[in-house]
Motif scaffolding. Structure first.
Motif, mmCIF file in Angstrom:
data_model
loop_
_atom_site.group_PDB
_atom_site.id
_atom_site.type_symbol
_atom_site.label_atom_id
_atom_site.label_comp_id
_atom_site.label_asym_id
_atom_site.label_seq_id
_atom_site.Cartn_x
_atom_site.Cartn_y
_atom_site.Cartn_z
ATOM 1 N N ASP A 105 0.822 -1.210 0.000
ATOM 2 C CA ASP A 105 0.000 0.000 0.000
ATOM 3 C C ASP A 105 0.856 1.261 0.000
ATOM 4 O OD1 ASP A 105 -2.283 -1.490 -0.122
ATOM 5 O OD2 ASP A 105 -2.841 -1.210 1.985
ATOM 6 N N GLU A 106 2.009 1.202 0.659
ATOM 7 C CA GLU A 106 2.915 2.352 0.664
ATOM 8 C C GLU A 106 3.445 2.654 -0.725
ATOM 9 O OE1 GLU A 106 6.064 1.770 3.454
ATOM 10 O OE2 GLU A 106 4.737 1.781 5.189
ATOM 11 N N GLN A 107 3.512 1.657 -1.582
ATOM 12 C CA GLN A 107 4.048 1.825 -2.927
ATOM 13 C C GLN A 107 2.996 2.257 -3.949
ATOM 14 O OE1 GLN A 107 7.359 1.610 -3.529
ATOM 15 N NE2 GLN A 107 7.520 1.293 -1.318
ATOM 16 N N LEU A 108 1.729 2.323 -3.537
ATOM 17 C CA LEU A 108 0.677 2.728 -4.465
ATOM 18 C C LEU A 108 0.877 4.177 -4.885
ATOM 19 C CD1 LEU A 108 -2.489 1.129 -2.817
ATOM 20 C CD2 LEU A 108 -1.328 0.417 -4.911
ATOM 21 N N PRO A 109 0.573 4.485 -6.134
ATOM 22 C CA PRO A 109 0.718 5.878 -6.578
ATOM 23 C C PRO A 109 -0.299 6.777 -5.873
ATOM 24 C CG PRO A 109 -0.340 4.548 -8.272
ATOM 25 C CD PRO A 109 0.083 3.608 -7.181
ATOM 26 N N LYS A 110 0.064 8.041 -5.745
ATOM 27 C CA LYS A 110 -0.831 9.007 -5.097
ATOM 28 C C LYS A 110 -2.088 9.217 -5.942
ATOM 29 C CE LYS A 110 1.923 9.927 -1.707
ATOM 30 N NZ LYS A 110 1.792 9.144 -0.537
ATOM 31 N N ARG A 111 -1.926 9.248 -7.267
ATOM 32 C CA ARG A 111 -3.064 9.393 -8.169
ATOM 33 C C ARG A 111 -2.841 8.531 -9.409
ATOM 34 N NH1 ARG A 111 -0.571 14.986 -9.040
ATOM 35 N NH2 ARG A 111 -1.280 15.777 -7.084
ATOM 36 N N ARG A 113 -3.589 8.477 -13.418
ATOM 37 C CA ARG A 113 -3.964 9.333 -14.543
ATOM 38 C C ARG A 113 -4.331 8.457 -15.733
ATOM 39 N NH1 ARG A 113 0.900 13.542 -13.514
ATOM 40 N NH2 ARG A 113 -0.015 14.444 -11.647
#
Length: 121
Positions: A105-111, A113
């Motif tokens: 989960d820490e590696q998930l992108p912020k957004r 696109r």
């Protein structure tokens, strides 16, 4: 003069026994005690459990003593006799790996696109 063959022991890397970490030792000891208690609760002797699991009596005794050199297949055989083999199946279930999931989960992108181009959804 003949050729001298090297000693196999000098060619192979010597196996070094590393001490088992104390928490791992405690966990194996507890596992052995738990297996011993489960066997007794079922009214089985060590010999009868060993026979049903297809292992030797001394092997079963070492398992119940928490011997770290025991093979995993011995544990699987005993759990199968107890009817608890599904516990081994769930031991490191990735769906229940809280630490691994948190790291992912820490590696998930912020957004996220949208993709440009012909392969965009």
């Amino acid at each position: 003069m003949g050729t001298i063959k090297p000693d196999k022991r000098s060619v192979q890397t010597a196996k070094v026994d590393r001490p088992l970490a104390a928490p791992a030792q405690r966990a194996l000891h507890k596992l052995g005690e738990d297996l011993n208690r489960a066997r007794r609760r079922r009214g089985l002797t060590q010999q009868s459990l060993a026979d049903r699991a297809g292992v030797g009596l001394s092997t079963l005794r070492r398992l119940e003593a928490g011997d770290p050199r025991m093979q995993l297949q011995v544990l699987a055989r005993v759990l199968h006799v107890f009817g608890d083999i599904d516990r081994l199946d769930r031991l490191m279930d990735t769906g229940e790996d809280d630490i691994g999931l948190a790291l992912m989960d820490e590696q998930l992108p912020k957004r996220v696109r949208p993709r440009k181009g012909p392969h965009a959804f």
